[in-house]
Design a protein around this motif. Structure first.
Motif, PDB file in Angstrom:
ATOM      1  N   THR A   1       0.809  -1.207   0.000  1.00  0.00           N
ATOM      2  CA  THR A   1       0.000   0.000   0.000  1.00  0.00           C
ATOM      3  C   THR A   1       0.846   1.262   0.000  1.00  0.00           C
ATOM      4  OG1 THR A   1      -1.534  -1.255   1.365  1.00  0.00           O
ATOM      5  CG2 THR A   1      -2.009   1.068   1.061  1.00  0.00           C
TER       6      THR A   1
ATOM      7  N   THR B   1      -0.769   4.590   0.177  1.00  0.00           N
ATOM      8  CA  THR B   1      -1.960   5.423   0.267  1.00  0.00           C
ATOM      9  C   THR B   1      -1.748   6.460   1.349  1.00  0.00           C
ATOM     10  OG1 THR B   1      -2.957   3.930   1.895  1.00  0.00           O
ATOM     11  CG2 THR B   1      -3.415   3.472  -0.418  1.00  0.00           C
TER      12      THR B   1
ATOM     13  N   ARG C   1     -12.720   4.607  -0.877  1.00  0.00           N
ATOM     14  CA  ARG C   1     -12.055   4.567  -2.170  1.00  0.00           C
ATOM     15  C   ARG C   1     -11.995   3.151  -2.723  1.00  0.00           C
ATOM     16  NH1 ARG C   1      -8.819   8.357   0.682  1.00  0.00           N
ATOM     17  NH2 ARG C   1      -8.658  10.385  -0.355  1.00  0.00           N
TER      18      ARG C   1
ATOM     19  N   ARG D   1      -9.399   1.212  -5.044  1.00  0.00           N
ATOM     20  CA  ARG D   1      -8.054   1.346  -5.588  1.00  0.00           C
ATOM     21  C   ARG D   1      -7.667   0.089  -6.357  1.00  0.00           C
ATOM     22  NH1 ARG D   1      -5.094   5.673  -4.025  1.00  0.00           N
ATOM     23  NH2 ARG D   1      -5.647   6.826  -2.123  1.00  0.00           N
TER      24      ARG D   1
ATOM     25  N   TYR E   1      -4.111  -2.047  -7.745  1.00  0.00           N
ATOM     26  CA  TYR E   1      -2.664  -2.219  -7.756  1.00  0.00           C
ATOM     27  C   TYR E   1      -2.286  -3.026  -8.993  1.00  0.00           C
ATOM     28  CZ  TYR E   1       1.954  -4.029  -6.509  1.00  0.00           C
ATOM     29  OH  TYR E   1       3.279  -4.368  -6.511  1.00  0.00           O
TER      30      TYR E   1
ATOM     31  N   VAL F   1      -0.141   2.031  -7.693  1.00  0.00           N
ATOM     32  CA  VAL F   1      -1.448   2.000  -7.040  1.00  0.00           C
ATOM     33  C   VAL F   1      -2.276   3.145  -7.595  1.00  0.00           C
ATOM     34  CG1 VAL F   1      -2.702   2.249  -4.873  1.00  0.00           C
ATOM     35  CG2 VAL F   1      -0.581   0.938  -4.931  1.00  0.00           C
ATOM     36  N   GLU F   2      -3.440   2.821  -8.172  1.00  0.00           N
ATOM     37  CA  GLU F   2      -4.312   3.818  -8.787  1.00  0.00           C
ATOM     38  C   GLU F   2      -5.580   3.986  -7.957  1.00  0.00           C
ATOM     39  OE1 GLU F   2      -3.440   2.852 -13.479  1.00  0.00           O
ATOM     40  OE2 GLU F   2      -4.976   1.684 -12.413  1.00  0.00           O
ATOM     41  N   GLU F   3      -6.119   5.173  -8.010  1.00  0.00           N
ATOM     42  CA  GLU F   3      -7.443   5.406  -7.435  1.00  0.00           C
ATOM     43  C   GLU F   3      -8.478   5.324  -8.551  1.00  0.00           C
ATOM     44  OE1 GLU F   3      -9.760   9.259  -5.964  1.00  0.00           O
ATOM     45  OE2 GLU F   3      -8.239   8.638  -4.498  1.00  0.00           O
TER      46      GLU F   3
ATOM     47  N   GLN G   1     -13.700   7.510  -5.589  1.00  0.00           N
ATOM     48  CA  GLN G   1     -13.808   7.870  -4.183  1.00  0.00           C
ATOM     49  C   GLN G   1     -15.164   8.505  -3.958  1.00  0.00           C
ATOM     50  OE1 GLN G   1     -12.229  11.695  -2.426  1.00  0.00           O
ATOM     51  NE2 GLN G   1     -10.590  11.275  -3.908  1.00  0.00           N
TER      52      GLN G   1
END
Length: 657
Positions: free
Chosen positions: A100, A102, A165, A167, A169, A176-178, A181
């Motif tokens: 992670t 984040t 969120r 997310r 990976y 790591v993308e969002e 949200q």
């Protein structure tokens, strides 16, 4: 010589859950308890086809949500005081690595890998707010409550400033993308094989605290387009959604809301692009969203339906107190297993083989493989094998009986592990009331049996797994047929099993079972003593103080508190209204943090009976929510059983004076 289950064996017994199959291996969570630190533990393990097991993830106190992408195992782990984060470890074993990247306040809740191994999705929750715990803040802040839904038992005060969120990976790049949200909560339930689509569950109207429609949605992570899969069921409430391997269909488990929050669920199929839903289970009296009244298995998975291949689904139902396993498609369904047990979790190893986490009344927990074609199965892992070599579980006897109005019912008798010619009988009533006892291991019952009590338990009307009419019978009629059902069951057990001592009858139960306990002592003097736990005793006050009271009470009592006749109906169905009739010695047990049935419910009943001279006492359990007997502090779970035994021992027979 074998011995029965002692209360302290809570620290020795283990359960398995969250089975996740990959490359003909099964990754799973083994749950245990750390006695020294008084906390629950969960480690990820794997077992291969030869039965060899290996620890995969033990770095956190709780290591959960195992899922495989390529040659890597991913999971969420709570390490130290940090919030749960995403970790990975090679499937061959090795040292875990933190994935992670984040914001510091985010907690990882759910982890699901795409079958192609190219992406791993996970949901996070970010908030700086603390729940209702004894936070030693030097300058505490006030809380401004503005919503009806503002607290949740087992958590505390719900955060008011929170971000949820989704997310992703990407193992190939480490990025790591969002994806999304939002301020409203959601559940991540499945990912398409290529990782493009995901299914989520969320409230249809999250800003309306009186609208409980909870729908299923399919999100295209490339375009951001979201399809409402359950738009046709405007009052529906869904518990699972799973994309088919070819991405063309979604299997759903949920209900249409016709009977409110206790509507029996169905399994549906729907196109991934939306449209009409096809129900596979309209003709079943079984429930594919099971609610077993158990106290043992920890960290059960949330998957209710899975795909065997692009056309066939496999799912579990609860029917008459046990699990049934079905395979089906749009043309129909087939029952493939009807064993007297609870199937806790399942996953698909291949199109003809399943991984099952199971529990029996006299077998705590096992991981098994199951062959779809012929129903053959084998034990892959038994976490309690060594324990079972030196201990003997009490073995239940199931029986049928008929209530006063002719309703056929079923119950169980767990014999006392004693050589005495007569044994005291403990009538235990489950919570809910929309749950069911059944063919699942019950740690507490085993302890009572080892201490010399014959335990009898039933599924009165209001219980699940017997169809909608049976389940809805109690609504608006608390203390009527349901009370007759448990009392008739006790009479039937006394007649059928002469070793049960009619002069030493006891009653206990929690939540709705606590309601039935306090109701019973207000309507009969047959019990030598009673123990009521986390009870409902006054529906009028519960309406405004429970985390669910404002909507649960009107459905359960079939009238709103403020409608004409509401107060009278609530009072008529409240055990407190009959407190002046009580002569039975009663002990009340309650968690001080209970938000479902707050502790004032026991306070009210205790005050009413104590002032009338009843032999009564009241035990308050600190740092304990409503689920103290299932997932509360381990030391207090044991103390609670000891408190029950002490009360029964102090009252060896009915006082007929």
């Amino acid at each position: 010589m074998s011995q029965g289950v002692s209360a302290q064996d809570l620290y020795r017994l283990k359960s398995v859950s969250q089975a996740s199959a990959a490359d003909h291996q099964i990754f799973f969570v083994e749950n245990s308890i750390d006695e020294a630190n008084n906390q629950y533990l969960a480690r990820v393990k794997r077992v291969d086809q030869a039965g060899h097991t290996q620890d995969m993830a033990v770095n956190g106190q709780l290591n959960l949500q195992p899922t495989v992408a390529g040659k890597q195992l991913f999971y969420a782990a709570k390490v130290g005081t940090a919030k749960p984060q995403l970790f990975t470890v090679p499937v061959s074993g090795g040292e875990p690595t933190l994935v992670t990247t984040t914001t510091p306040g985010e907690a990882v809740n759910t982890v699901i890998a795409a079958a192609d191994g190219q992406s791993v999705y996970f949901k996070t929750t970010e908030t700086a707010e603390l729940p209702k715990l004894p936070n030693q803040e030097k300058f505490p802040k006030t809380r401004h409550v503005t919503r009806l839904v503002n607290k949740a038992d087992g958590y505390g005060w719900l955060p008011q400033d929170v971000t949820y969120r989704l997310r992703r990976y990407l193992p190939a790049t480490g990025v790591v993308e969002e994806i999304t949200q939002q301020g409203a909560d959601f559940s991540l339930t499945s990912v398409s094989q290529d990782g493009r689509y995901v299914t989520i569950l969320q409230d249809d109207q999250p800003d309306d605290d009186r609208n409980f429609a909870h729908g299923a949605y399919c999100l295209d992570t490339q375009t951001g387009q979201t399809v409402d899969l359950t738009a046709s069921l405007i009052h529906g409430h869904f518990a699972d959604a799973t994309l088919s391997p070819d991405g063309q269909q979604v299997a759903l488990v949920g209900d249409n809301g016709a009977a409110g929050r206790h509507t029996v669920a169905n399994v549906y199929l729907v196109s991934a692009t939306g449209g009409d839903l096809t129900s596979l289970t309209d003709d079943l009296d079984a429930d594919p969203n099971p609610e077993f009244a158990g106290d043992f298995v920890q960290q059960a998975g949330s998957k209710l339906v899975r795909w065997l291949d692009a056309d066939r689904v496999v799912f579990v139902t609860a029917f008459h107190g046990h699990s049934q396993l079905y395979v089906g498609d749009a043309r129909g369904i087939t029952l493939i297993d009807d064993t007297a047990r609870q199937i806790v979790d399942l996953d698909v190893i291949d199109a003809e083989t399943l991984a099952l986490s199971v529990s029996y009344q006299d077998e705590p927990s096992q991981l098994r493989t199951f062959t779809v074609a012929d129903g053959t199965e084998a034990v892959s892992y038994n976490p309690n094998a060594a324990y079972e070599g030196t201990h003997e579980f009490a073995h239940p006897q199931r029986f049928d009986y008929t209530s006063a109005d002719g309703q056929t019912l079923e119950g169980w008798y767990l014999p006392a592990q004693t050589n005495a010619p007569k044994q005291p009988v403990l009538l235990y009533v489950h919570g809910g009331p929309h749950a069911n006892y059944g063919e699942a291991f019950f740690y507490e019952f085993q302890v009572h049996a080892s201490r010399g009590y014959g335990v009898v338990f039933f599924n009165p009307r209001g219980s699940t797994s017997y169809g909608q009419a049976f389940e809805s019978n109690v609504n608006g009629h608390y203390g009527e047929d349901d009370y007759d059902d448990v009392m008739t069951g006790l009479d039937a057990a006394l007649a059928k099993f002469p070793q049960l001592d009619a002069d030493r009858q006891y009653i206990a139960g929690g939540s709705y079972g606590g309601f039935m306990t306090t109701w019973a002592v207000g309507h009969t003097k047959r019990f030598a003593a009673a123990v009521s736990q986390r009870s409902v005793t006054n529906w009028i006050s519960l309406f405004g103080i429970s985390d669910i009271g404002f909507y649960f009470n009107p459905e359960e009592l079939a009238i709103d508190l403020f409608a004409d006749g509401g107060v009278e109906s609530y009072w008529k169905q409240s055990p407190l209204a009959y407190a002046q009739n009580v002569t039975t010695p009663i002990r009340l047990l309650h968690g001080e943090w209970d938000m479902r049935c707050p502790i004032s419910q026991s306070e009210e009943f205790f005050t009413a009976v104590k002032r009338n001279g009843v032999d009564a006492d009241f035990i308050r359990y600190p740092q304990s929510f409503h689920g103290i007997s299932r997932n509360g502090l381990p030391s207090l779970r044991i103390q609670r059983i000891d408190d029950m035994t002490a009360w029964f021992t102090a009252h060896p027979s009915v006082n007929r004076g």
